[in-house]
Write an enzyme that holds these catalytic residues in place. Structure first.
Site, PDB file in Angstrom:
ATOM      1  N   GLU A   2     -65.070  41.779 -16.616  1.00 24.17           N
ATOM      2  CA  GLU A   2     -65.137  43.383 -16.516  1.00 24.17           C
ATOM      3  C   GLU A   2     -65.152  43.769 -15.423  1.00 24.17           C
ATOM      4  OE1 GLU A   2     -66.956  41.954 -18.848  1.00 24.17           O
ATOM      5  OE2 GLU A   2     -66.673  42.855 -20.914  1.00 24.17           O
ATOM      6  N   GLU A  33     -56.305  20.161   8.078  1.00 23.78           N
ATOM      7  CA  GLU A  33     -56.018  21.515   8.379  1.00 23.78           C
ATOM      8  C   GLU A  33     -56.715  21.347   9.570  1.00 23.78           C
ATOM      9  OE1 GLU A  33     -58.147  24.374   5.823  1.00 23.78           O
ATOM     10  OE2 GLU A  33     -58.500  25.542   7.828  1.00 23.78           O
ATOM     11  N   HIS A  59     -52.393  29.842   4.784  1.00 22.43           N
ATOM     12  CA  HIS A  59     -53.299  30.995   4.291  1.00 22.43           C
ATOM     13  C   HIS A  59     -52.850  33.000   4.406  1.00 22.43           C
ATOM     14  CE1 HIS A  59     -56.186  28.586   2.317  1.00 22.43           C
ATOM     15  NE2 HIS A  59     -56.458  28.068   2.913  1.00 22.43           N
ATOM     16  N   ARG A  80     -63.240  37.148  -7.310  1.00 20.03           N
ATOM     17  CA  ARG A  80     -62.154  35.610  -7.589  1.00 20.03           C
ATOM     18  C   ARG A  80     -63.409  34.536  -8.956  1.00 20.03           C
ATOM     19  NH1 ARG A  80     -57.712  34.518  -5.194  1.00 20.03           N
ATOM     20  NH2 ARG A  80     -57.914  31.977  -5.247  1.00 20.03           N
ATOM     21  N   GLY A 122     -47.163  19.309  -0.885  1.00 22.88           N
ATOM     22  CA  GLY A 122     -47.095  19.129  -1.915  1.00 22.88           C
ATOM     23  C   GLY A 122     -46.761  20.005  -3.090  1.00 22.88           C
ATOM     24  N   SER A 123     -47.519  21.227  -2.553  1.00 19.25           N
ATOM     25  CA  SER A 123     -47.031  21.893  -3.485  1.00 19.25           C
ATOM     26  C   SER A 123     -45.852  23.270  -3.040  1.00 19.25           C
ATOM     27  CB  SER A 123     -47.740  23.117  -4.320  1.00 19.25           C
ATOM     28  OG  SER A 123     -49.262  23.654  -3.338  1.00 19.25           O
TER      29      SER A 123
HETATM   30  N1  GLN Z   1     -51.184  19.051  -3.454  1.00 15.33           N
HETATM   31  C1  GLN Z   1     -51.990  19.743  -2.962  1.00 15.33           C
HETATM   32  C2  GLN Z   1     -50.963  21.480  -3.189  1.00 15.33           C
HETATM   33  O1  GLN Z   1     -50.056  21.377  -2.162  1.00 15.33           O
HETATM   34  C3  GLN Z   1     -52.700  20.183  -1.867  1.00 15.33           C
HETATM   35  C4  GLN Z   1     -53.296  21.484  -2.730  1.00 15.33           C
HETATM   36  C5  GLN Z   1     -55.083  21.120  -1.846  1.00 15.33           C
HETATM   37  O2  GLN Z   1     -55.500  20.812  -0.837  1.00 15.33           O
HETATM   38  N2  GLN Z   1     -55.746  22.179  -1.838  1.00 15.33           N
HETATM   39  O3  GLN Z   1     -51.185  22.286  -3.602  1.00 15.33           O
END
Ligand code: GLN
Ligand code: ZN
Length: 773
Positions: free
Chosen positions: A27, A684, A713, A534, A451-452
């Site tokens: 909620e 990163e 981000h 979250r 990757g994504s």
């Molecule tokens: N392979 C994942 C992606 O690209 C890696 C995500 C991550 O490191 N949090 O979404």
């Protein structure tokens, strides 16, 4: 106080350190998000919050003391900053409601902020070794504190009106400073003298409001403290000694280690000790406990979702109860914030993955309080008063202990026969790199992604429709294949060197694998607050892990069939799967991790056999598993890195192994990272301006690195010049022939119209770099 209260004092008393505040059906999440969207008023938001508090107290009312002010609209550390009047200057000029300023620090903006009066949000970081994130208090030499007790006094009044016995919960002064971050070169410990008078006034005000006990949380006591911090603890509690309330000093998440004597001798009325994680040192605590102190034992695991073995717990508690008599209190080990609210939610729906057997092994927050009550009755009124409850509990414990779904002898045997060779590549990096260069010719500064690709609304809708059986498996497969093809065509157009299939078919990088592994279960409503509104729903690792069938091979093979460019297979590593799950309490995390490693290894080998030459194994959460005490890091890193190596290293020299980690602190783990021995690591870095690579340079990190060149981000599109500049900085530290060009992380949260121009510029930069090399 009433006479009933006094008779209770003769016995073991039950209390709780904190209850999940997100609400039984999340909620709070929905109220917050509606408020931020201006769909509900401040009054409506506050009413929802009040309702949750009231429900929570009602749920806990059988306890002798329920927590008050454990509730927070966003974060309890941010609440403390407000209570102590420690607010960053950047919000000082806003004079609308306090609540709006609260959300500005929490998340950069509030509701009603249009045009956006955005400020930069407070930094967020993990609360000890949990997956809960708090807003880091900011301090400078000039920081001063002024008490703002309105919120806590209002909640005290509410609890009184509801007629529950309660104790307010505060974060202690030392932990508060320890969690803070200096925004200048000052030493935050110097602020203690300014801070303590505010706590003194606060405790006096609480006493005036009729409060007898205050729970003051100092989890910092389970970490390694140097003498300056230990002295600060002593100074703080000397200063609070004369307070007109009784203090229950709460420690949790581990043993007290070198702080044991110090902690037990602080001038407080009672101390809470985590008897789950601190079981090994419990005898010392009992022995060293001063005769005038209350001892609260956290005997029910507040960090995990398993039923407590009540009989075993009573066995070790009975002598303690006999010794301490009315000085013994019982509670969960820590706040229940870290577990889902109510297991009954799972029962009432058409459960998909949690069947009756697994359900019988679990306890969420509400069920844990029932367990606590049973323990209390057993100690206070005799075992016979709860014989049915104990028998039922024992049946569940036995069922889990002996279940063939939990115990798979073949898996245990496989783990037992792991040898050192399993984690070793056939050749060292230099030999492999040469073979890979021939087998997989790539230009200087090869480009790739993590990757994504965007998880679009269409993808999410298709998955939901498939889950609800509104579309068939073959329709779903066709849709995902179309997404994969789209991602590949776009990558080809962009001219990327190593392609990915885009992870369209994956809901989540852990859940996707957990769903296909034997030994994993998924709740439907097992939400746990991660930060603010979250929540995450950690998968439940309940049994020995095996992989009944390949998990990614078909998708990756399909993707490879569409292009002549190399396709990078994409897996989540064993350590990350482990660290983002509720894990077993009947075997070590190490053993669970090794089982996962063997399963991922099979997948890696199947991918290789299917002709996939590049395989990435993500270990985004490797760092998260680090123990609270640095002296225990090496042991963790040993098995974590070994698990990664086992998963990755069963391949030919020609197969290129990548790993990815999305954080920016490598200083203290660089040796472990190097020992992982991935051919390529992507990390990163964009926000650190490549300075993060210093540690790789200093360590002479031998393998290839892809330092992220832009922050995924942010919706901002990096220019080719920005990327080029960053990579040239990288090349000052790492030889160019060992550098890759890639974003900081996966692109699933972005839109295609952000991703394409950004990658276009990234590829452009690689061309410039090759030209000037
Ligand atoms: N392979 C994942 C992606 O690209 C890696 C995500 C991550 O490191 N949090 O979404
Ligand atoms: Zn990442």
């Amino acid at each position: 106080m009433t006479t009933e209260y006094q008779t209770q004092q003769k016995k073991v008393r039950l209390h709780n350190l904190g209850f999940p505040r997100i609400g039984n059906k999340r909620e709070l999440k929905f109220a917050l998000e509606n408020y931020w969207k201006n769909d509900i008023t401040e009054g409506q938001l506050l009413a929802s919050a009040k309702q949750i508090r009231s429900n929570n107290w009602a749920l806990q009312q059988t306890l002798d003391l329920v927590p008050v002010a454990d509730f927070s609209l966003y974060d309890q550390v941010l609440d403390m900053s407000f209570m102590l009047g420690n607010l960053p200057h950047r919000i000082a000029h806003f004079n609308d409601s306090e609540l709006d300023n609260y959300f500005r620090i929490a998340r950069g903006r509030s509701a009603n902020d249009s045009p956006c009066q955005c400020v930069h949000a407070g930094e967020m970081t993990k609360w000890f070794d949990t997956n809960y994130h708090y807003i880091v208090p900011e301090v400078t030499a000039e920081t001063s504190f002024t008490l703002n007790s309105a919120r806590i006094l209002a909640q005290v009044a509410e609890a009184k009106a509801q007629g529950v016995n309660f104790k307010p919960v505060l974060i202690g002064p030392v932990t508060y400073l320890w969690l803070s971050k200096e925004k200048d070169t000052s030493n935050k410990l110097d602020l203690l003298d300014k801070l303590l008078p505010v706590y003194q006034t606060l405790l006096s005000e609480l006493a005036q409001a009729g409060v007898e006990w205050v729970q003051i949380d100092e989890p910092v006591l389970v970490t390694e403290l140097d003498s300056a911090w230990q002295d600060a603890v002593i100074e703080a509690y000397q200063a609070l000694k004369s307070s007109p309330v009784k203090l229950l000093l709460a420690t949790y998440f581990g043993t007290l280690g070198d702080n044991l004597t110090l902690s037990l001798n602080l001038p407080v009325a009672g101390i809470h000790y985590d008897a789950v994680r601190g079981k090994s040192a419990l005898a010392h605590v009992i022995e060293a406990l001063p005769a005038d102190k209350i001892l609260s034992l956290g005997v029910i695991d507040g960090r995990n979702i398993w039923k407590t073995d009540l009989t075993a717990t009573l066995e070790y508690l009975q002598p303690i109860a006999a010794k301490l008599a009315d000085r013994l209190w019982l509670a969960p080990s820590c706040s229940l914030l870290h577990v889902p609210v109510n297991l009954d939610n799972e029962v009432t729906v058409n459960k998909a993955s949690l069947d009756a057997e697994i359900l019988s092994w679990l306890a969420f927050a509400e069920q844990k309080l029932v367990e606590l009550t049973v323990l209390g009755k057993a100690l206070n009124n005799g075992i016979n008063s709860v014989s049915n409850e104990l028998a039922e509990n024992q049946a569940a414990i036995n069922s889990r202990r002996t279940s063939t779904r939990v115990h798979n002898p073949a898996v245990k045997a496989a783990v037992n026969s792991i040898t050192n060779d399993l984690g070793k590549r056939l050749s060292g990096y230099t030999v492999r790199a040469a073979k890979q260069a021939t087998h997989l010719p790539l230009p200087l500064y090869p480009t790739t992604t993590i990757g994504s690709f965007p998880q679009t609304k269409e993808i999410r809708q298709a998955r939901l429709a498939f889950k609800k059986h509104n579309i068939s498996a073959s329709e779903y497969e066709a849709k995902m294949k179309a997404e994969i093809e789209y991602a590949i065509r776009e990558q080809e157009k962009l001219g990327l060197d190593v392609l990915v299939h885009g992870e369209a078919e994956r809901n989540d990088m852990v859940e996707y694998f957990g769903e296909q592994l034997q030994g994993y279960a998924f709740s439907q409503f097992g939400w746990v607050q991660s930060y603010g509104s979250r929540c995450v729903k950690p998968p439940i690792l309940f049994g020995d892990i095996s992989r009944p069938h390949p998990m990614t091979v078909a998708w990756t093979k399909y993707a490879q069939s569409l292009t002549t460019k190399p396709m990078k297979g994409m897996l989540t590593g064993p350590v990350t799967i482990l660290n983002w799950s509720f894990v077993r309490d009947d075997q070590s995390r190490r053993d669970s991790c090794l089982q996962l490693a063997l399963a991922v290894r099979q997948e890696v080998q199947d991918l290789e056999a299917a002709g996939v030459n590049v395989i990435q194994i993500d270990e985004a959460a490797l760092r998260e598993g680090l123990p609270l005490r640095q002296s225990e890091w090496q042991e963790y890193l040993n098995w974590a890195v070994e698990s990664f190596r086992i998963s990755a290293n069963g391949v030919k020299d020609e197969t290129q192994i990548h790993t990815h980690m999305c954080y920016s602190e490598f200083n203290d783990i660089i040796e472990a990272i190097a020992h992982m021995d991935a051919d390529v690591i992507t990390i990163e870095t964009s926000r650190s301006d490549m300075e993060l690579l210093d540690v790789f340079e200093k360590f002479a990190y031998p393998n290839q690195i892809g330092p992220g060149v832009y922050d995924i981000h942010s919706p901002n599109i990096p220019s080719p010049e920005q990327v080029t500049k960053l990579m040239l900085k990288a090349a000052e530290r790492i030889p160019a022939n060992r550098l890759w060009v890639n974003p900081d992380c996966g692109l699933k949260t972005r839109q295609w119209d952000e991703v394409l121009p950004a990658l276009q510029n990234m590829v452009e930069a690689a061309k410039i770099l090759r030209a000037v090399a």
